[in-house]
Design a protein around this motif. Structure first.
Motif, PDB file in Angstrom:
ATOM      1  N   ARG A  30      15.719   4.834  -6.550  1.00 48.73           N
ATOM      2  CA  ARG A  30      14.833   4.994  -5.551  1.00 48.73           C
ATOM      3  C   ARG A  30      14.038   6.449  -5.183  1.00 48.73           C
ATOM      4  O   ARG A  30      13.034   6.625  -5.349  1.00 48.73           O
ATOM      5  CB  ARG A  30      15.138   4.287  -4.353  1.00 48.73           C
ATOM      6  CG  ARG A  30      13.885   3.910  -3.444  1.00 48.73           C
ATOM      7  CD  ARG A  30      14.202   3.371  -2.175  1.00 48.73           C
ATOM      8  NE  ARG A  30      14.764   4.364  -1.361  1.00 48.73           N
ATOM      9  CZ  ARG A  30      15.858   4.280  -0.677  1.00 48.73           C
ATOM     10  NH1 ARG A  30      16.736   2.799  -0.662  1.00 48.73           N
ATOM     11  NH2 ARG A  30      16.612   5.035   0.068  1.00 48.73           N
ATOM     12  N   GLY A  77       3.340   3.780  -5.463  1.00 46.67           N
ATOM     13  CA  GLY A  77       3.180   2.190  -5.749  1.00 46.67           C
ATOM     14  C   GLY A  77       4.691   1.652  -4.902  1.00 46.67           C
ATOM     15  O   GLY A  77       5.398   2.235  -4.388  1.00 46.67           O
ATOM     16  N   PRO A  78       4.740   0.218  -5.467  1.00 47.43           N
ATOM     17  CA  PRO A  78       5.771  -0.510  -4.757  1.00 47.43           C
ATOM     18  C   PRO A  78       7.409  -0.030  -5.426  1.00 47.43           C
ATOM     19  O   PRO A  78       7.157   0.254  -6.598  1.00 47.43           O
ATOM     20  CB  PRO A  78       5.465  -2.141  -5.162  1.00 47.43           C
ATOM     21  CG  PRO A  78       4.483  -1.868  -6.317  1.00 47.43           C
ATOM     22  CD  PRO A  78       3.946  -0.574  -6.069  1.00 47.43           C
ATOM     23  N   LEU A  79       8.019  -0.182  -4.494  1.00 48.36           N
ATOM     24  CA  LEU A  79       9.830  -0.160  -5.226  1.00 48.36           C
ATOM     25  C   LEU A  79      10.262  -1.376  -5.258  1.00 48.36           C
ATOM     26  O   LEU A  79      10.398  -2.091  -3.960  1.00 48.36           O
ATOM     27  CB  LEU A  79      10.461   0.850  -4.162  1.00 48.36           C
ATOM     28  CG  LEU A  79       9.955   2.327  -4.036  1.00 48.36           C
ATOM     29  CD1 LEU A  79      10.589   2.806  -2.766  1.00 48.36           C
ATOM     30  CD2 LEU A  79      10.177   2.898  -5.471  1.00 48.36           C
ATOM     31  N   ASP A 133      10.270  -2.255  -1.305  1.00 50.87           N
ATOM     32  CA  ASP A 133       9.393  -3.103  -0.950  1.00 50.87           C
ATOM     33  C   ASP A 133       9.515  -4.676  -1.554  1.00 50.87           C
ATOM     34  O   ASP A 133       8.940  -5.685  -0.775  1.00 50.87           O
ATOM     35  CB  ASP A 133       7.982  -2.785  -1.266  1.00 50.87           C
ATOM     36  CG  ASP A 133       7.660  -1.213  -0.869  1.00 50.87           C
ATOM     37  OD1 ASP A 133       7.838  -0.942   0.193  1.00 50.87           O
ATOM     38  OD2 ASP A 133       7.877  -0.439  -1.850  1.00 50.87           O
ATOM     39  N   GLU A 153      -0.880  -4.826 -12.648  1.00 52.43           N
ATOM     40  CA  GLU A 153       0.272  -3.773 -12.259  1.00 52.43           C
ATOM     41  C   GLU A 153       1.131  -3.319 -13.427  1.00 52.43           C
ATOM     42  O   GLU A 153       1.504  -4.488 -14.188  1.00 52.43           O
ATOM     43  CB  GLU A 153       1.326  -4.332 -11.074  1.00 52.43           C
ATOM     44  CG  GLU A 153       0.620  -3.845  -9.843  1.00 52.43           C
ATOM     45  CD  GLU A 153       1.624  -4.219  -8.716  1.00 52.43           C
ATOM     46  OE1 GLU A 153       1.541  -3.530  -7.552  1.00 52.43           O
ATOM     47  OE2 GLU A 153       2.370  -5.015  -8.969  1.00 52.43           O
ATOM     48  N   LEU A 196       4.502  -1.545 -13.687  1.00 52.14           N
ATOM     49  CA  LEU A 196       5.633  -0.906 -13.284  1.00 52.14           C
ATOM     50  C   LEU A 196       6.362  -0.402 -14.414  1.00 52.14           C
ATOM     51  O   LEU A 196       6.185  -0.638 -15.496  1.00 52.14           O
ATOM     52  CB  LEU A 196       6.437  -1.852 -12.408  1.00 52.14           C
ATOM     53  CG  LEU A 196       5.798  -2.138 -10.801  1.00 52.14           C
ATOM     54  CD1 LEU A 196       4.515  -2.681 -10.818  1.00 52.14           C
ATOM     55  CD2 LEU A 196       7.154  -2.934 -10.103  1.00 52.14           C
ATOM     56  N   ASP A 253       2.672   2.323 -12.079  1.00 49.55           N
ATOM     57  CA  ASP A 253       2.313   1.900 -10.750  1.00 49.55           C
ATOM     58  C   ASP A 253       3.198   1.446  -9.712  1.00 49.55           C
ATOM     59  O   ASP A 253       2.768   1.215  -8.452  1.00 49.55           O
ATOM     60  CB  ASP A 253       1.348   0.482 -10.989  1.00 49.55           C
ATOM     61  CG  ASP A 253       0.275   0.858 -12.020  1.00 49.55           C
ATOM     62  OD1 ASP A 253      -0.381   1.844 -12.018  1.00 49.55           O
ATOM     63  OD2 ASP A 253      -0.171   0.227 -12.584  1.00 49.55           O
ATOM     64  N   GLY A 254       4.483   1.546 -10.133  1.00 44.38           N
ATOM     65  CA  GLY A 254       5.612   1.253  -9.384  1.00 44.38           C
ATOM     66  C   GLY A 254       6.851   1.389  -9.828  1.00 44.38           C
ATOM     67  O   GLY A 254       6.738   1.711 -11.096  1.00 44.38           O
ATOM     68  N   TYR A 266      12.599   8.665  -8.208  1.00 44.48           N
ATOM     69  CA  TYR A 266      11.316   8.362  -8.376  1.00 44.48           C
ATOM     70  C   TYR A 266      10.276   8.819  -7.318  1.00 44.48           C
ATOM     71  O   TYR A 266       9.157   9.325  -7.802  1.00 44.48           O
ATOM     72  CB  TYR A 266      11.034   6.805  -8.334  1.00 44.48           C
ATOM     73  CG  TYR A 266       9.819   6.270  -8.562  1.00 44.48           C
ATOM     74  CD1 TYR A 266       9.362   6.099  -9.969  1.00 44.48           C
ATOM     75  CD2 TYR A 266       9.050   5.609  -7.739  1.00 44.48           C
ATOM     76  CE1 TYR A 266       8.133   5.583 -10.239  1.00 44.48           C
ATOM     77  CE2 TYR A 266       7.718   5.034  -7.916  1.00 44.48           C
ATOM     78  CZ  TYR A 266       7.335   5.232  -9.139  1.00 44.48           C
ATOM     79  OH  TYR A 266       6.312   4.743  -9.557  1.00 44.48           O
ATOM     80  N   ARG A 267      10.527   8.798  -5.907  1.00 44.68           N
ATOM     81  CA  ARG A 267       9.759   9.003  -4.879  1.00 44.68           C
ATOM     82  C   ARG A 267       9.720  10.971  -4.922  1.00 44.68           C
ATOM     83  O   ARG A 267       8.502  11.235  -4.941  1.00 44.68           O
ATOM     84  CB  ARG A 267      10.155   8.648  -3.642  1.00 44.68           C
ATOM     85  CG  ARG A 267      10.023   7.351  -3.293  1.00 44.68           C
ATOM     86  CD  ARG A 267       8.443   6.969  -3.368  1.00 44.68           C
ATOM     87  NE  ARG A 267       8.178   5.570  -2.726  1.00 44.68           N
ATOM     88  CZ  ARG A 267       7.173   4.763  -3.279  1.00 44.68           C
ATOM     89  NH1 ARG A 267       6.625   5.024  -4.346  1.00 44.68           N
ATOM     90  NH2 ARG A 267       6.966   3.401  -2.603  1.00 44.68           N
TER      91      ARG A 267
END
Length: 319
Positions: free
Chosen positions: A199, A209-211, A289, A164, A166, A183-184, A202-203
């Motif tokens: 957060r 991917g994971p936060l 996450d 990954e 990130l 990827d996160g 980013y979304r």
């Protein structure tokens, strides 16, 4: 299920003691770990800075959970070298190593003697470096001329699945910028409103991917002791935010720090109560996450003991 991880701070703890701390963190119930990748500590009181890439290989070999690091390709590290290092760790420890790529701080990067770029160029350099690293991990032969230069490079030993990658971002603007390639996301903070904005940025920019979030905490037998610990070890966090990326020496951070109680409590979650601290961590980490807890003390023994008996059980009930 939310992953609760342990942050291993190379700036504060020598490599051997930090290795024992991460092993103890797994024993007491943490789900994973991460570490910083510094050449210098933030302050002279911290006084350490072991080499993260050497250390993380040993840490992965002596544990079973996933461990990653936040690193800055482009100046101190050429992205080809970062790709080779990441590929080797991913081969040795499949599915357990990850890296978060950030634009870096002058504190660690100025030593090359190269110009420290402005924010716009640093972001461009990071984007180019991430693209180079991805291409190399995919087995491509890379030629690139831009903020970073690469000549006919290949990484020959590669994992079946790349690790990954990130992105590290503190501000909403940077979080939106990195969403196109990451990827996160991993961010850091103690203010629920501020980290939520990062957060969401980013979304909103279609970041997948994971936060993940790193949260600085200070837990001690009394509130006064916890505050004193934060003041001794983490005062640099009270320096003006717009100057953090430009300062070159620990002494520079010390000169600009404003370690008043109000400023310290805005940067570090300070408490003598594990249940209280768990509630505050859960509030900050809402929507993430992965949570990585960084106890700002140089000795992790007492903190890890309270994690096992109090903090982790209380936090898991809230998540």
């Amino acid at each position: 299920m939310v992953l609760i991880g342990f942050h291993a701070s190379h700036e504060q703890i020598g490599p051997a003691k930090l290795l024992q701390a991460v092993r103890d963190a797994e024993t007491v119930g943490f789900d994973g770990a991460m570490c910083s990748d510094h050449l210098a500590p933030w302050s002279r009181a911290q006084g350490e800075s072991g080499y993260a890439w050497s250390w993380i290989g040993a840490a992965l070999a002596l544990t079973q959970f996933p461990i990653g690091l936040v690193t800055a390709p482009g100046q101190r590290y050429h992205p080809v070298i970062t790709a080779q290092a990441a590929a080797t760790l991913a081969m040795l420890f499949p599915g357990r190593f990850w890296a978060a790529l950030g634009s870096g701080e002058a504190l660690n990067e100025h030593v090359t003697g190269d110009e420290w770029p402005d924010k716009e160029r640093r972001d461009l350099r990071l984007r180019e470096s991430a693209a180079v690293i991805r291409a190399l991990l995919a087995g491509e032969r890379v030629e690139h001329h831009g903020e970073v230069r690469v000549h006919e490079a290949r990484v020959w030993s590669r994992p079946e699945a790349p690790p990954e990658l990130l992105a590290a971002a503190v501000s909403p603007e940077t979080a939106a910028e990195v969403a196109s390639w990451a990827d996160g996301l991993i961010t850091v903070g103690a203010d629920p409103t501020a980290v939520a904005q990062t957060r969401e940025a980013y979304r909103d920019a279609a970041g997948g991917g994971p936060l993940a979030i790193q949260i600085h905490v200070s837990l001690a037998d009394s509130d006064a002791e916890a505050l004193a610990l934060a003041r001794d070890q983490w005062s640099h966090a009270t320096a003006p935010a717009d100057r953090m990326w430009e300062l070159e020496q620990p002494e520079d951070f010390e000169a600009l720090a404003d370690p008043t109680e109000e400023k310290l409590r805005s940067a570090v979650l300070i408490s003598d109560s594990a249940p209280d601290l768990a509630e505050r961590i859960a509030e900050v980490a809402l929507g993430f996450d992965r949570i990585y807890l960084h106890h700002v003390g140089a000795d992790q023994t007492e903190f890890l003991g309270r994690c096992e008996s109090e903090l982790l059980p209380a936090l898991r009930r809230l998540l």
